[in-house]
Design a protein around this motif. Structure first.
Motif, short mmCIF file in Angstrom:
data_model
loop_
_atom_site.label_atom_id
_atom_site.label_comp_id
_atom_site.label_asym_id
_atom_site.label_seq_id
_atom_site.Cartn_x
_atom_site.Cartn_y
_atom_site.Cartn_z
N LYS A 246 38.43 -45.01 -6.52
CA LYS A 246 38.54 -46.02 -5.46
C LYS A 246 39.96 -46.15 -4.92
CE LYS A 246 38.25 -51.08 -4.99
NZ LYS A 246 37.93 -52.33 -5.72
N ASN A 247 40.92 -46.38 -5.81
CA ASN A 247 42.30 -46.61 -5.37
C ASN A 247 42.92 -45.36 -4.75
OD1 ASN A 247 42.18 -49.27 -6.23
ND2 ASN A 247 43.01 -48.81 -8.26
N LEU A 249 41.38 -43.04 -3.12
CA LEU A 249 40.83 -42.87 -1.77
C LEU A 249 41.49 -43.84 -0.79
CD1 LEU A 249 37.02 -42.48 -2.59
CD2 LEU A 249 38.54 -40.69 -1.75
N ARG A 250 41.68 -45.08 -1.22
CA ARG A 250 42.26 -46.08 -0.34
C ARG A 250 43.71 -45.76 0.01
NH1 ARG A 250 39.82 -51.94 -2.47
NH2 ARG A 250 37.75 -51.64 -1.57
N SER A 251 44.41 -45.13 -0.94
CA SER A 251 45.82 -44.77 -0.70
C SER A 251 45.95 -43.40 -0.04
CB SER A 251 46.59 -44.78 -2.01
OG SER A 251 46.07 -43.81 -2.91
N ASN A 252 44.81 -42.75 0.23
CA ASN A 252 44.78 -41.42 0.85
C ASN A 252 45.36 -40.33 -0.04
OD1 ASN A 252 43.58 -42.31 3.32
ND2 ASN A 252 45.58 -43.06 3.99
N GLN A 255 40.69 -37.30 -0.77
CA GLN A 255 39.73 -37.40 0.32
C GLN A 255 38.39 -36.84 -0.12
OE1 GLN A 255 40.08 -34.61 3.65
NE2 GLN A 255 41.76 -33.56 2.56
N TRP A 303 31.83 -53.42 -3.24
CA TRP A 303 32.45 -52.33 -2.50
C TRP A 303 31.74 -51.01 -2.77
CZ3 TRP A 303 34.39 -47.90 -4.71
CH2 TRP A 303 34.56 -47.92 -6.09
#
Length: 306
Positions: A246-247, A249-252, A255, A303
């Motif tokens: 999760k984290n 992916l959110r921080s890029n 991918q 989420w």
């Protein structure tokens, strides 16, 4: 002699881990504090309990005998504590659960409120790979196991907790042209696997076999965290559970790469041997999870389910 219960616990943990450093980590103490307690404990015996060769600590035969006695003493103390709690009308005892490594992202949330309500319960939760989880369940060493693939070699009962979704992921720094042909994706990119015995690896191998994909380059790592970091660094690609990234992916840092046939979906399920007679503690936690499951999912995993 004037050794303490704390010293017995520290020495026993050193014997179990074969390391002062690992014992300190397991007990949430500093290494100097553990070393001091070990020295104070050993000073009360005329016969050495340990010896250090190079930088490694070894337990003597006498040390192993003392550790066995320490284990019995600690067990008796715990039994006294449990009986005291039970006499007060409080639920007490041990709850033993073995979970696959990805389960560490979900199981604590299903246990948190229960553990807060019952302070007399001692939780022993082993996080390992699927093979070892099933071995401990087969040997009746645990109350429950958490898996993402239901075993076919054991007769079990189950309670499904949450859907498990696995995607192909790559480094967030990689340029990706939108190619969805699975075979082309893997032609020049190493595939990073978990070790043999991992449920995630089993799912990956089944997907590759079912889709007749040729993987030319492979790597093998022994934890999901290690795989994740290797993918972030650009060493290769992997099929990973969404719950653990999760984290990233959110921080890029990672991918999701959309390819045909993904995501793969299974379920995280709490399982136990069919016909097992649960202890009062195990029965209580099972009832709690059955009752609170939907609320926990809504509060903690919204989420994810969306």
């Amino acid at each position: 002699m004037n050794y303490t219960l704390n010293q017995l616990q520290i020495f026993l943990k050193i014997v179990q881990t074969q390391s002062v450093t690992k014992a300190a980590e397991a007990l949430h103490l500093t290494q100097p504090a553990v070393s001091i307690q070990l020295r104070n404990f050993q000073d009360q015996f005329d016969i050495p309990l340990t010896e250090v060769i190079g930088r490694k600590i070894y337990i003597t035969d006498f040390g192993h005998e003392i550790a066995e006695a320490a284990d019995q003493i600690i067990s008796q103390v715990q039994a006294i504590n449990y009986k005291t709690q039970a006499y007060k009308g409080k639920l007490s005892g041990k709850l033993k659960i073995s979970i696959v490594s990805t389960g560490k992202y979900i199981m604590p949330f299903f246990l948190a409120n229960f553990m807060k309500q019952h302070e007399g319960i001692e939780l022993l939760m082993d996080v390992t790979n699927k093979s070892k989880v099933l071995e401990s369940l087969k040997n009746n060493e645990v109350d429950f196991a958490l898996v993402s693939i239901i075993p076919t070699t054991l007769e079990v009962e189950q309670l499904d907790l949450l859907q498990n979704k696995l995607y192909l992921v790559g480094s967030g720094d990689d340029a990706f042209d939108g190619e969805t042909n699975t075979q082309k994706i893997f032609e020049n990119r190493p595939m990073i696997y978990r070790e043999q015995g991992s449920g995630t690896r089993q799912i990956m191998e089944r997907f590759i076999k079912d889709n007749a994909i040729s993987v030319f380059k492979t790597m093998e790592l022994t934890s999901n965290e290690a795989v994740k970091q290797a993918v972030i660094a650009g060493l290769g690609y992997s099929i990973m559970p969404l719950i653990g990234i999760k984290n990233a992916l959110r921080s890029n840092d990672l991918q999701i790469i959309p390819v045909d046939g993904l995501p793969i979906t299974t379920n995280w399920s709490l399982i136990w041997l069919k016909g097992k007679k649960h202890s009062p503690v195990a029965s209580a936690v099972l009832s709690h999870i059955q009752t609170e499951k939907e609320q926990i999912i809504q509060q903690k995993f919204q989420w994810y389910t969306q």
